[in-house]
Scaffold this motif. Structure first.
Motif, PDB file in Angstrom:
ATOM      1  N   UNK A   1      30.542  52.792 -20.721  1.00 18.53           N
ATOM      2  CA  UNK A   1      30.746  52.121 -21.989  1.00 18.53           C
ATOM      3  C   UNK A   1      32.245  51.944 -22.218  1.00 18.53           C
ATOM      4  N   UNK A   2      32.636  50.900 -22.939  1.00 14.80           N
ATOM      5  CA  UNK A   2      34.066  50.717 -23.225  1.00 14.80           C
ATOM      6  C   UNK A   2      34.675  51.956 -23.859  1.00 14.80           C
ATOM      7  N   UNK A   3      33.868  52.628 -24.653  1.00 17.10           N
ATOM      8  CA  UNK A   3      34.294  53.879 -25.286  1.00 17.10           C
ATOM      9  C   UNK A   3      33.053  54.759 -25.469  1.00 17.10           C
ATOM     10  N   UNK A   4      33.084  56.014 -24.996  1.00 14.92           N
ATOM     11  CA  UNK A   4      31.927  56.896 -25.189  1.00 14.92           C
ATOM     12  C   UNK A   4      31.579  57.000 -26.664  1.00 14.92           C
ATOM     13  N   UNK A   5      30.272  57.002 -26.946  1.00 15.28           N
ATOM     14  CA  UNK A   5      29.858  57.132 -28.334  1.00 15.28           C
ATOM     15  C   UNK A   5      28.931  58.335 -28.490  1.00 15.28           C
ATOM     16  N   UNK A   6      28.718  58.743 -29.719  1.00 16.39           N
ATOM     17  CA  UNK A   6      27.907  59.914 -30.012  1.00 16.39           C
ATOM     18  C   UNK A   6      26.555  59.480 -30.563  1.00 16.39           C
ATOM     19  N   UNK A   7      25.501  60.059 -30.005  1.00 15.93           N
ATOM     20  CA  UNK A   7      24.156  59.774 -30.488  1.00 15.93           C
ATOM     21  C   UNK A   7      23.499  61.103 -30.872  1.00 15.93           C
ATOM     22  N   UNK A   8      22.524  61.026 -31.732  1.00 16.10           N
ATOM     23  CA  UNK A   8      21.808  62.227 -32.153  1.00 16.10           C
ATOM     24  C   UNK A   8      20.539  62.356 -31.309  1.00 16.10           C
ATOM     25  N   UNK A   9      20.375  63.510 -30.679  1.00 17.31           N
ATOM     26  CA  UNK A   9      19.242  63.737 -29.801  1.00 17.31           C
ATOM     27  C   UNK A   9      18.371  64.854 -30.375  1.00 17.31           C
ATOM     28  N   UNK A  10      17.065  64.622 -30.400  1.00 16.28           N
ATOM     29  CA  UNK A  10      16.137  65.631 -30.915  1.00 16.28           C
ATOM     30  C   UNK A  10      16.171  66.878 -30.030  1.00 16.28           C
ATOM     31  N   UNK A  11      15.910  68.030 -30.649  1.00 17.14           N
ATOM     32  CA  UNK A  11      15.902  69.292 -29.920  1.00 17.14           C
ATOM     33  C   UNK A  11      14.509  69.927 -29.948  1.00 17.14           C
ATOM     34  N   UNK A  12      14.284  70.833 -29.006  1.00 17.35           N
ATOM     35  CA  UNK A  12      12.971  71.466 -28.860  1.00 17.35           C
ATOM     36  C   UNK A  12      12.567  72.309 -30.060  1.00 17.35           C
TER      37      UNK A  12
ATOM     38  N   UNK B   1      27.397  59.890 -25.155  1.00 20.46           N
ATOM     39  CA  UNK B   1      26.852  58.951 -24.170  1.00 20.46           C
ATOM     40  C   UNK B   1      28.013  58.234 -23.482  1.00 20.46           C
ATOM     41  N   UNK B   2      28.077  58.348 -22.153  1.00 24.00           N
ATOM     42  CA  UNK B   2      29.220  57.771 -21.426  1.00 24.00           C
ATOM     43  C   UNK B   2      28.891  56.483 -20.697  1.00 24.00           C
ATOM     44  N   UNK B   3      27.610  56.209 -20.458  1.00 20.62           N
ATOM     45  CA  UNK B   3      27.251  54.984 -19.739  1.00 20.62           C
ATOM     46  C   UNK B   3      25.864  55.073 -19.138  1.00 20.62           C
TER      47      UNK B   3
ATOM     48  N   UNK C   1      13.022  50.209  -9.377  1.00 20.83           N
ATOM     49  CA  UNK C   1      14.367  50.415  -9.920  1.00 20.83           C
ATOM     50  C   UNK C   1      14.265  50.739 -11.414  1.00 20.83           C
ATOM     51  N   UNK C   2      15.191  51.566 -11.876  1.00 18.50           N
ATOM     52  CA  UNK C   2      15.226  51.899 -13.299  1.00 18.50           C
ATOM     53  C   UNK C   2      16.656  52.281 -13.668  1.00 18.50           C
ATOM     54  N   UNK C   3      16.935  52.285 -14.959  1.00 21.15           N
ATOM     55  CA  UNK C   3      18.271  52.601 -15.461  1.00 21.15           C
ATOM     56  C   UNK C   3      18.202  53.810 -16.380  1.00 21.15           C
ATOM     57  N   UNK C   4      19.119  54.758 -16.175  1.00 18.98           N
ATOM     58  CA  UNK C   4      19.141  55.987 -16.960  1.00 18.98           C
ATOM     59  C   UNK C   4      20.483  56.146 -17.666  1.00 18.98           C
ATOM     60  N   UNK C   5      20.448  56.743 -18.844  1.00 19.55           N
ATOM     61  CA  UNK C   5      21.658  56.978 -19.620  1.00 19.55           C
ATOM     62  C   UNK C   5      22.308  58.292 -19.212  1.00 19.55           C
ATOM     63  N   UNK C   6      23.622  58.259 -19.074  1.00 21.75           N
ATOM     64  CA  UNK C   6      24.408  59.435 -18.677  1.00 21.75           C
ATOM     65  C   UNK C   6      25.104  60.015 -19.899  1.00 21.75           C
ATOM     66  N   UNK C   7      25.051  61.336 -20.029  1.00 19.67           N
ATOM     67  CA  UNK C   7      25.700  62.028 -21.136  1.00 19.67           C
ATOM     68  C   UNK C   7      26.758  62.990 -20.591  1.00 19.67           C
ATOM     69  N   UNK C   8      27.635  63.445 -21.489  1.00 21.04           N
ATOM     70  CA  UNK C   8      28.704  64.369 -21.095  1.00 21.04           C
ATOM     71  C   UNK C   8      28.680  65.614 -21.989  1.00 21.04           C
ATOM     72  N   UNK C   9      28.789  66.779 -21.354  1.00 24.25           N
ATOM     73  CA  UNK C   9      28.878  68.033 -22.098  1.00 24.25           C
ATOM     74  C   UNK C   9      30.269  68.119 -22.720  1.00 24.25           C
ATOM     75  N   UNK C  10      30.344  68.452 -23.995  1.00 20.97           N
ATOM     76  CA  UNK C  10      31.639  68.437 -24.696  1.00 20.97           C
ATOM     77  C   UNK C  10      32.127  69.820 -25.113  1.00 20.97           C
TER      78      UNK C  10
END
Length: 216
Positions: A95-106, A115-117, A127-136
């Motif tokens: 992504x041009x700039x990583x953004x923050x999304x809210x993810x449900x928890x167990x 979310x980085x891309x 074929x499929x596309x998956x979203x990559x996240x980064x631990x902060x």
């Protein structure tokens, strides 16, 4: 190449010695390549196996996330067979700039995830596309990872899905190896709040590699 010098050619008959030499060299090269391939595959398999053994020992140790009362009944980690066709080296569409999304928890809450891309992967099925996240935060800060679900969840694998950590391969490429897919901590202890993979990372087919659901 056949030697056309007078000493190499007899009337009506071509000497086969040079040809045999070329063939022998080609065969030898092929054998060396095959040996290298087998050696590389064995090294890869050994590495994955060692990682699995280490994780199993960690789960059985005093610092295990498994509650002490359940630890004695823990039968060890279960895995699919290693299959290198589920290991991919892919560029990341950042992504041009990583953004923050809210993810449900167990545990019912939500948590912010960066979310980085995305990565596009040619699975054996499709074929499929998956979203990559980064631990902060924490000791894994900076680690890229993919939380995902697939058609095995609720059967051989944990019902809420699995995670796979990514290994950097150059500036904008990563190694996505589903043989290293693992269960979230809440699969072993429901007190932990684990991010639930988003719908964007729901695969409609089996991913028959990596860690299976725990057995007690």
């Amino acid at each position: 190449m056949v030697d056309a010098s007078p000493s190499a050619i007899l009337p009506g008959r071509i000497s086969l010695r040079p040809v045999c030499l070329v063939v022998a060299v080609i065969v030898a090269a092929g054998l060396l390549t095959a040996c290298d391939d087998r050696s590389s595959e064995k090294s890869y398999t050994d590495r994955i196996t060692n990682e699995r053994v280490s994780r199993d020992m960690e789960m059985r140790g005093d610092r295990s996330v498994i509650p002490a009362k359940q630890r004695k009944s823990f039968r060890g980690l279960e895995y699919y067979d290693i299959d290198s066709t589920y290991r991919f080296v892919r560029p990341v569409d950042r992504r041009p700039r990583p953004d923050t999304v809210m993810m449900a928890e167990s545990t019912g809450g939500v948590a912010a995830q960066v979310r980085v891309g995305t990565v596009s992967i040619n699975f054996p099925q499709q074929a499929d596309t998956l979203t990559v996240f980064e631990v902060t935060e924490g000791e894994d800060r900076g680690q890229w990872w993919i939380p995902f679900t697939d058609a095995t969840n609720g059967g051989p694998t944990y019902r809420l899905g699995r995670y796979v950590d990514l290994e950097r391969a150059g500036t904008d490429s990563v190694i996505v190896d589903f043989n290293t897919a693992y269960n979230p901590t809440c699969a072993y202890n429901p007190r932990y709040a684990c991010p639930i993979p988003p719908d964007a990372n729901a695969l409609p087919f089996d991913v028959p590699v990596g860690e299976k659901k725990p057995v007690f």
